[in-house]
Design an enzyme around this catalytic site. Structure first.
Site, PDB file in Angstrom:
ATOM      1  N   HIS A  57      -7.299  -3.500   4.732  1.00 43.78           N
ATOM      2  CA  HIS A  57      -6.768  -2.128   4.681  1.00 43.78           C
ATOM      3  C   HIS A  57      -7.594  -1.303   3.689  1.00 43.78           C
ATOM      4  O   HIS A  57      -8.000  -0.176   3.966  1.00 43.78           O
ATOM      5  CB  HIS A  57      -5.288  -2.166   4.265  1.00 43.78           C
ATOM      6  CG  HIS A  57      -4.743  -0.848   3.802  1.00 43.78           C
ATOM      7  ND1 HIS A  57      -5.041  -0.309   2.571  1.00 43.78           N
ATOM      8  CD2 HIS A  57      -3.950   0.074   4.427  1.00 43.78           C
ATOM      9  CE1 HIS A  57      -4.444   0.868   2.445  1.00 43.78           C
ATOM     10  NE2 HIS A  57      -3.776   1.114   3.554  1.00 43.78           N
ATOM     11  N   ASN A  58      -7.837  -1.869   2.532  1.00 47.68           N
ATOM     12  CA  ASN A  58      -8.573  -1.108   1.511  1.00 47.68           C
ATOM     13  C   ASN A  58     -10.028  -0.874   1.896  1.00 47.68           C
ATOM     14  O   ASN A  58     -10.584   0.184   1.604  1.00 47.68           O
ATOM     15  CB  ASN A  58      -8.493  -1.820   0.156  1.00 47.68           C
ATOM     16  CG  ASN A  58      -7.169  -1.548  -0.535  1.00 47.68           C
ATOM     17  OD1 ASN A  58      -6.158  -1.320   0.128  1.00 47.68           O
ATOM     18  ND2 ASN A  58      -7.158  -1.566  -1.843  1.00 47.68           N
ATOM     19  N   GLU A  62      -9.901   1.893   4.039  1.00 49.87           N
ATOM     20  CA  GLU A  62      -9.602   3.073   3.195  1.00 49.87           C
ATOM     21  C   GLU A  62     -10.907   3.635   2.590  1.00 49.87           C
ATOM     22  O   GLU A  62     -11.131   4.841   2.566  1.00 49.87           O
ATOM     23  CB  GLU A  62      -8.629   2.626   2.101  1.00 49.87           C
ATOM     24  CG  GLU A  62      -8.255   3.663   1.064  1.00 49.87           C
ATOM     25  CD  GLU A  62      -7.359   3.048  -0.033  1.00 49.87           C
ATOM     26  OE1 GLU A  62      -6.294   2.504   0.291  1.00 49.87           O
ATOM     27  OE2 GLU A  62      -7.737   3.130  -1.227  1.00 49.87           O
ATOM     28  N   LYS A  66      -4.231  -6.769   3.310  1.00 53.47           N
ATOM     29  CA  LYS A  66      -4.267  -5.601   2.415  1.00 53.47           C
ATOM     30  C   LYS A  66      -5.705  -5.293   1.991  1.00 53.47           C
ATOM     31  O   LYS A  66      -6.103  -4.130   1.877  1.00 53.47           O
ATOM     32  CB  LYS A  66      -3.387  -5.849   1.180  1.00 53.47           C
ATOM     33  CG  LYS A  66      -3.507  -4.768   0.091  1.00 53.47           C
ATOM     34  CD  LYS A  66      -2.950  -3.439   0.526  1.00 53.47           C
ATOM     35  CE  LYS A  66      -3.368  -2.192  -0.193  1.00 53.47           C
ATOM     36  NZ  LYS A  66      -3.601  -2.124  -1.575  1.00 53.47           N
ATOM     37  N   SER A  97       0.828  -1.208   0.000  1.00 52.73           N
ATOM     38  CA  SER A  97       0.000   0.000   0.000  1.00 52.73           C
ATOM     39  C   SER A  97       0.860   1.254   0.000  1.00 52.73           C
ATOM     40  O   SER A  97       1.942   1.276   0.569  1.00 52.73           O
ATOM     41  CB  SER A  97      -0.910   0.028   1.216  1.00 52.73           C
ATOM     42  OG  SER A  97      -1.606   1.262   1.243  1.00 52.73           O
TER      43      SER A  97
END
Ligand code: 6PG
Length: 485
Positions: free
Chosen positions: A185-186, A189, A182, A128
């Site tokens: 994480h997104n 986000e 990940k 990222s």
């Protein structure tokens, strides 16, 4: 001497990772389907380190030290399989194939298992930080076998972002764990950006704060417990004036948010592992609704926005202290909703760890997101504290000592903002669904008992009782007595 690592796929992310590796002293062999990209990279950046030009995957493999490390940076999906297929015929036992793109973790699990049968390590790595991060230090979330990390880890740690001397890179767990982390994480986000958007809309619609003025508000917020990269760049986007029209740029950008799929995967996977990531899912839906431009246009004509309501709202919040108070309320609503999205993200990680047998360490994961990545924020330090110590980990981040007080402090403002949004017709789906999540968790009784009653009525789906163990059914269409089943 052979090259330390090979990179195939030299679009901007691949090229920047290759340059980052070279700048850190590694000899990097380069390959791209069309050699023009390889040449362009070498012509422009050969002064940054040592690159080896290759024209085929066979040549790339040939140029590498053993165990070979080949990093793939191509579009997630079929392209990854195509490169893997070609590579597997060329590699030898113990070699490592790294997929640093945004691949779906189930595909990573499948690929890892298939390559393991051939004696190869397949490592799905979450990266990222966008283009800038890839070049100067991204946040890196590697999965795959622990063995592969012995050889790959030091390299990745060297090119990763640095937070107070600690690399934002650590092995997170086997097979698809890196891509899963990940993906979460997104999802966060997406939620982070949506809560920022809702705050912007509310402050403009109900308190008349124009984008340039809001740039100052967000700049100020960036000195509070909201401090983060996304809040910081919000000020920059809001103060940008459009060269062509002189209007705020944000007003000439089409209000339809795109997505490449990682947020959607988070929502789907949340459902699959049984973790209610409502805030994250609502953020994905908010993007989908924004993209229904045609339908929105028709609906706007059939049900035009309530002008009178907006006037009333501006009277309430649009000047002096009332406006100040409202802006502070919005800040608190944003912070509380943000906490909920992180709580949901970590809850989902906990559920996935159980489901897939991963040894995810929540504290480590929070530490990886402190620098280099898009969601980097001061809040992550506090999340790390909440997960400190091996015993007594919080069941949900909202229950961590570090956050219970913050939630209590934000709560009245959060309710006022959600109520105002509903009263004046400004959509705030994530502010409200986050509040509903919080209220659902803390509610002593939920109407799910009625749902169970209905399910039992039409489908004999049975239910449990609060006062004794067992499974029960009421004979609804008969004499309505209860039986134990
Ligand atoms: C990052 C970003 C990056 C990218 C995503 C989101 O961590 O560097 O998450 O991976 O921005 O693909 O893209 P969408 O908003 O298009 O889904």
């Amino acid at each position: 001497m052979g090259a330390d690592i090979g990179v195939t796929g030299l679009a901007v992310m691949g090229a920047n990772l290759a340059r980052n590796l070279a700048r850190n002293g590694y000899t990097v062999a380069l390959h791209n389907r069309t050699s023009a990209r390889t040449d362009a990279l070498i012509n422009s950046y050969s002064n940054e380190g040592t690159f080896v030009r290759t024209e085929s995957l066979a040549e790339l493999v040939e140029s590498l030290e053993r165990p070979r490390r080949v990093l793939i940076m191509v579009k997630a999906g079929a392209a990854v399989d195509a490169v893997i297929d070609e590579l597997t015929g060329l590699l030898e036992e113990g070699d490592i194939v790294i997929d640093a793109g945004n691949s779906f973790y189930e595909e990573t699990r499948r690929r890892e298992a298939a390559l393991a049968e051939k004696g190869l390590h397949f490592v799905g790595v979450g990266v990222s930080g966008g283009e800038e991060g890839a070049l100067n230090g991204p946040s890196i979330m590697p999965g795959g076998s622990k063995k592969s990390y012995e050889s790959l880890g030091p390299m990745l740690e060297k090119i990763a972002a640095d937070y107070n001397g600690e690399p934002c890179c650590a092995w997170v767990g086997t097979d698809g764990a890196g891509h899963f982390v990940k993906m979460v994480h997104n999802g966060i986000e997406y939620a982070d950006m949506q809560v920022i958007g809702e705050a912007f809309d509310l402050m403009r619609s109900l308190a008349g704060l124009e984008p340039a003025e809001q740039a100052g508000v967000f700049r100020e917020w960036n000195t509070t417990d909201l401090a983060s990269y996304l809040i910081e760049i919000t000020s920059e986007v809001l103060e940008q004036e459009d060269e062509l029209t002189g209007r705020p740029l944000v007003d000439v950008i089409v209000d339809a948010a795109g997505q490449k799929g990682t947020g959607r995967w988070t929502a789907i996977s949340g459902l699959e592992v049984g973790s209610p990531v409502t805030t994250i899912a609502e953020s994905v839906f908010a993007r989908s609704i924004s993209s229904q431009l045609g339908l929105r246009e028709i609906t706007n004509q059939v049900f035009p926005a309530g002008i009178n309501e907006a006037v009333t709202a501006e009277e309430l919040y649009g000047s002096g202290d009332a406006r100040q108070d409202f802006v502070e309320d919005v800040r608190k609503a944003l912070y509380a909703s943000k906490l909920v999205s992180y709580a949901q993200g970590f809850d989902m990680l906990t559920a996935a760890a159980q489901e897939y047998g991963w040894e995810l360490d929540m504290r480590t994961i929070a530490s990886l997101w402190r620098a280099g990545c898009i969601i980097r924020a001061d809040l992550l330090d506090t999340i790390m504290k909440a997960y400190e110590g091996s015993e007594e980990q919080p069941r949900n981040l909202l229950l961590a000592e570090e956050f219970t007080e913050a939630i209590a402090e934000c709560l009245p403002a959060w309710r006022r903002v959600v109520a105002a949004a509903a009263t004046y017709g400004v959509p705030a789906p994530v502010f409200s669904s986050s509040l509903a999540y919080y209220d659902s968790l803390r509610r002593d009784r939920l109407p799910a008992s009625l749902t169970q009653g209905l399910r039992d009525y039409f489908g004999a789906h049975t239910y449990q009782r609060v006062d004794k163990p067992g499974t029960f059914h009421t004979r609804w269409s008969d004499d309505r007595t209860e039986t134990e089943v």
